[in-house]
Design an enzyme around this catalytic site. Structure first.
Site, PDB file in Angstrom:
ATOM      1  N   CYS A 331       0.826  -1.231  -0.027  1.00 53.85           N
ATOM      2  CA  CYS A 331       0.113   0.026   0.127  1.00 53.85           C
ATOM      3  C   CYS A 331       0.989   1.279  -0.024  1.00 53.85           C
ATOM      4  O   CYS A 331       2.034   1.048  -0.250  1.00 53.85           O
ATOM      5  CB  CYS A 331      -1.145   0.017   1.400  1.00 53.85           C
ATOM      6  SG  CYS A 331      -0.064  -0.026   2.905  1.00 53.85           S
ATOM      7  N   THR A 332       0.414   2.493   0.102  1.00 52.48           N
ATOM      8  CA  THR A 332       1.196   3.625   0.045  1.00 52.48           C
ATOM      9  C   THR A 332       2.250   3.806   1.001  1.00 52.48           C
ATOM     10  O   THR A 332       3.639   3.888   0.815  1.00 52.48           O
ATOM     11  CB  THR A 332       0.486   4.968   0.460  1.00 52.48           C
ATOM     12  OG1 THR A 332      -0.772   4.852  -0.689  1.00 52.48           O
ATOM     13  CG2 THR A 332       0.853   6.200   0.157  1.00 52.48           C
TER      14      THR A 332
END
Length: 481
Positions: A331-332
């Site tokens: 994810c980020t």
């Protein structure tokens, strides 16, 4: 590390890097000093017991890895460095005259008490830093950066932590969003470099985070206070909104953390095997569809979901997809994988679940030309930050390559739209024709009714998509990924 003292045991060889412990250097350790020798023995025994207690079974029969501070270490050197740098205070033997003759039991007891203290949660120190040493305008400078970070830990008094965070950010002229909960803190703030540097310094000295957070946990990118409209700090049930009670699915049950280097090697191997139709791995993007649309890893599976709170339902609806698979999640910045991997593991269908430590942010710092393509979406007024020159998305209306988001021009809509400068000049500024018509109605005053947030974009997208399961190795990949 200049010197190592090795302890040989029947089942395990533990290496104790004594230079990680300033207390021993201060004690002027010498071969003829029996007191210091006993202290060194106590330290080595405590170190050995601490590492031994964190062993977990690995994939191969009889092999072991180690789990500590929500991280999994696959090499002995890694767990040794971590324990030496992060848990030295807990393992420090007592000074002369304070029970130094009880080396093993004393050291082990202190280690357990220290770990228990972190589990119970430390008190919040609400002091604010002195900024008088900073020059005029240093805190208000527009040239700055944006920080992204999170820390899972037990917070006894979320309200007090929230109040301190708000006061701290205001004191440093930071804007952004900070979520506080009994399970920790999650924030992204922007300001001058003097302000963000001081913010990190204060966070690392906060007793609640002191033994958990480190410099590397803060992801930096060019920006400033102008990247956010205001400052929002609040108390929530979860520090990342997955919609599952943290008591039911805890961050303590995460997948195996992989460093950017380890993740890079795993993706390289996955892509090689997938091209030959031999992969048993899924490269899973835990973000929302509009994030993966403008940037993602090659060969990934990116769920077509609008919110992370839909992720658990996505997993439930697609359990067969993950059955007997090795899952590489990303994810980020890493926080969604903490809870997402824990939820996936709770279903007990995967072979193994891994996650990218530090997220795409940290990966791009080390591999700007690696396997990630496109831009990295961020939740502030920048919408994205550059990683490479690749443009993988297109204008909503004409199909020209384009990856710069704008908000839909309809006041009632909160969707993001990719519309190129040419199409914007033609007035095509809404996310879809339905919203474009509603905008015209609103501006012309033809309708006095309040318009709902619904459009073609949301109506045609299933809330929880069900993936097509095929025997093809790359059948679950994004088109063209």
């Amino acid at each position: 590390v200049r010197a190592e003292h090795v302890i040989s045991e029947k089942d395990s060889i533990q290496t104790c890097p004594l230079d990680f412990y300033p207390s021993l250097a201060e004690g002027n350790l010498s071969p003829g000093d029996s007191h210091e020798s006993q202290r060194a023995s106590a330290l080595r025994a405590a170190f050995s017991a601490f590492v031994k207690a964190r062993e977990v079974p690995a994939g191969a029969a009889g092999a072991v890895w180690w789990r500590c501070c929500r991280q999994t270490f696959r090499e002995r050197g890694g767990i040794h460095r971590h324990v030496g740098t992060q848990h030295g205070a807990e393992l420090r033997p007592p000074p002369r005259g304070h029970g130094h003759g009880h080396g093993h039991g004393q050291g082990q007891g202190e280690a357990h008490r220290g770990a228990a203290g972190r589990e119970r949660g430390a008190e919040v120190c609400d002091e604010l830093p002195d900024t008088r040493h900073l020059g005029p305008g240093e805190l208000e400078s527009k040239a700055g950066e944006v920080l992204l970070y999170y820390c899972y830990c037990e917070v006894r008094d979320p309200e007090k932590l929230c109040a301190w965070q708000k006061a701290l950010c205001e004191h440093l002229h930071l804007t952004g969003k900070v979520r506080v909960a009994s399970e920790g803190i999650n924030g992204t703030v922007g300001g001058s470099k003097a302000a963000t540097s001081l913010y990190i310094e204060v966070m690392l000295s906060q007793p609640l985070f002191k033994d958990i957070l480190c410099q590397d946990d803060f992801k930096r990118s060019a920006g400033g206070a102008h990247c956010f409209p205001d400052l929002r700090v609040g108390v929530f049930k979860e520090i990342v909104p997955m919609g599952i009670d943290p008591k039911k699915v805890s961050y303590k049950e995460t997948g195996i953390h992989l460093s950017p280097q380890e993740f890079h090697r795993e993706v390289e191997q996955y892509l090689s095997q997938a091209s030959q139709g031999q992969s048993d791995t899924i490269l899973l993007d835990c973000r929302n569809f509009y994030e993966s649309k403008i940037g993602h890893f090659q060969g990934c599976l990116a769920p077509d979901i609008r919110k992370f709170s839909y992720f658990p339902s996505y997993v439930d609806e697609n359990l067969e997809l993950f059955k007997n698979k090795r899952v590489l999640m990303y994810c980020t910045g890493g926080i969604r994988c903490e809870r997402g991997s824990a939820y996936l593991r709770s279903k007990a269908v995967c072979k193994e679940v891994y996650q990218l430590k530090g997220g795409i942010h940290k990966y791009l710092e080390e591999f700007p030309d690696g396997f990630y393509r496109g831009k990295l979406f961020v939740f502030d007024d920048r919408f994205s930050i550059c990683s490479n020159e690749d443009v993988i998305s297109a204008c909503r209306y004409c199909g020209t390559l384009w990856d710069q988001y704008k908000l839909c021009s309809s006041q009632h809509c909160r969707q993001l739209v990719l519309t190129c400068p040419s199409c914007r000049k033609k007035g095509l500024t809404a996310c879809c024709p339905v919203c474009q018509e509603k905008e015209l109605e609103a501006t012309s005053g033809a309708s006095g009714q309040t318009l709902k947030e619904e459009c073609e974009c949301t109506k045609r997208r299933p809330r929880v998509p069900v993936e097509h399961i095929s025997t093809g190795a790359q059948s679950n990949s994004l088109p063209g990924a």
